[in-house]
Design an enzyme around this catalytic site. Structure first.
Site, PDB file in Angstrom:
ATOM      1  N   ASP A  10       0.763  -1.195  -0.021  1.00 28.06           N
ATOM      2  CA  ASP A  10      -0.085   0.071   0.086  1.00 28.06           C
ATOM      3  C   ASP A  10       1.034   1.188   0.009  1.00 28.06           C
ATOM      4  O   ASP A  10       2.137   1.017  -0.222  1.00 28.06           O
ATOM      5  CB  ASP A  10      -0.926  -0.251   1.106  1.00 28.06           C
ATOM      6  CG  ASP A  10      -0.333   0.219   2.545  1.00 28.06           C
ATOM      7  OD1 ASP A  10       1.072   0.349   2.606  1.00 28.06           O
ATOM      8  OD2 ASP A  10      -0.926   0.067   3.530  1.00 28.06           O
ATOM      9  N   CYS A  67       3.117  -3.303   4.124  1.00 28.95           N
ATOM     10  CA  CYS A  67       2.142  -2.265   4.342  1.00 28.95           C
ATOM     11  C   CYS A  67       2.792  -1.495   5.671  1.00 28.95           C
ATOM     12  O   CYS A  67       4.170  -1.766   5.826  1.00 28.95           O
ATOM     13  CB  CYS A  67       0.942  -2.773   4.915  1.00 28.95           C
ATOM     14  SG  CYS A  67       0.709  -3.520   6.203  1.00 28.95           S
ATOM     15  N   THR A  69       2.740  -2.087   8.887  1.00 28.65           N
ATOM     16  CA  THR A  69       2.999  -2.848   9.888  1.00 28.65           C
ATOM     17  C   THR A  69       2.993  -4.237   9.506  1.00 28.65           C
ATOM     18  O   THR A  69       3.645  -5.266  10.146  1.00 28.65           O
ATOM     19  CB  THR A  69       1.874  -2.934  11.118  1.00 28.65           C
ATOM     20  OG1 THR A  69       0.690  -3.472  10.668  1.00 28.65           O
ATOM     21  CG2 THR A  69       1.758  -1.681  11.715  1.00 28.65           C
ATOM     22  N   HIS A 100       8.826 -24.837   8.626  1.00 26.23           N
ATOM     23  CA  HIS A 100       7.953 -25.577   9.368  1.00 26.23           C
ATOM     24  C   HIS A 100       6.229 -25.383   9.020  1.00 26.23           C
ATOM     25  O   HIS A 100       5.512 -26.243   9.209  1.00 26.23           O
ATOM     26  CB  HIS A 100       7.906 -25.240  10.940  1.00 26.23           C
ATOM     27  CG  HIS A 100       9.143 -25.773  11.517  1.00 26.23           C
ATOM     28  ND1 HIS A 100       9.411 -25.714  12.909  1.00 26.23           N
ATOM     29  CD2 HIS A 100      10.306 -26.585  10.941  1.00 26.23           C
ATOM     30  CE1 HIS A 100      10.554 -26.236  13.099  1.00 26.23           C
ATOM     31  NE2 HIS A 100      11.130 -26.577  11.850  1.00 26.23           N
ATOM     32  N   HIS A 135       5.702 -31.805   9.923  1.00 22.30           N
ATOM     33  CA  HIS A 135       5.241 -30.631   9.800  1.00 22.30           C
ATOM     34  C   HIS A 135       4.399 -30.613   8.532  1.00 22.30           C
ATOM     35  O   HIS A 135       3.220 -29.902   8.384  1.00 22.30           O
ATOM     36  CB  HIS A 135       6.379 -29.431   9.047  1.00 22.30           C
ATOM     37  CG  HIS A 135       7.595 -29.455  10.056  1.00 22.30           C
ATOM     38  ND1 HIS A 135       7.236 -28.962  11.197  1.00 22.30           N
ATOM     39  CD2 HIS A 135       8.684 -29.761  10.162  1.00 22.30           C
ATOM     40  CE1 HIS A 135       8.401 -28.866  11.943  1.00 22.30           C
ATOM     41  NE2 HIS A 135       9.500 -29.419  11.264  1.00 22.30           N
TER      42      HIS A 135
END
Length: 145
Positions: A10, A67, A69, A100, A135
């Site tokens: 963004d 973005c 955060t 994993h 996994h």
């Protein structure tokens, strides 16, 4: 075959996305840019959903979303059942997410990590490989729901 990954951001992540795109291309990795194209305010879900569709369709194997955060991008990207998006702010989590959890979308916060750390995180994400084994059953359970 040359690795092609999707990149998108963004407005808050635009400058970091541009830098990461250049770094990827220096390494011979094709960075398919899904936007945004500038610093004007825009809505991150538009770009996260476009990238999620590209991952689901197999047009790209991996993606990097940026973005402010990383959180908004990860929430939006994870709405696609074929996406396993993770927010990372250091390389260990990025490497472990690939090894994993078979993560296929890395989300970064431009307001959280500096350029050098972001490059290290992307490198860890791109060089790690899914380990499978125990996994794989866990990832199958994620995909089953």
């Amino acid at each position: 075959m040359t690795l092609a990954i999707a990149v998108a951001s963004d407005h808050a992540g635009f400058e970091l996305k541009q830098t990461l795109k250049q770094e990827l291309e220096k390494r011979g990795i094709t960075a398919r840019d899904f936007g945004t194209t500038g610093m004007e305010s825009c809505d991150y879900p538009d770009f996260a959903h476009a990238v999620g569709r590209a991952v689901a369709d197999g047009a790209v194997q991996l993606a990097v979303l940026v973005c402010g955060t990383g959180v908004g991008m990860s929430i939006a990207a994870n709405r696609n059942a074929f996406v396993r998006a993770v927010v990372c702010s250091e390389p260990l989590s990025a490497r472990m997410a690939r090894q994993h959890n078979d993560a296929n979308v890395l989300c970064l916060g431009a307001r959280v990590v500096g350029v050098g750390t972001a490059i290290d995180i992307v490198d860890a994400f791109l060089t790690a490989r899914f380990e499978g084994g125990r996994h794989a059953a866990r990832v199958a359970k994620i995909n089953a729901n």
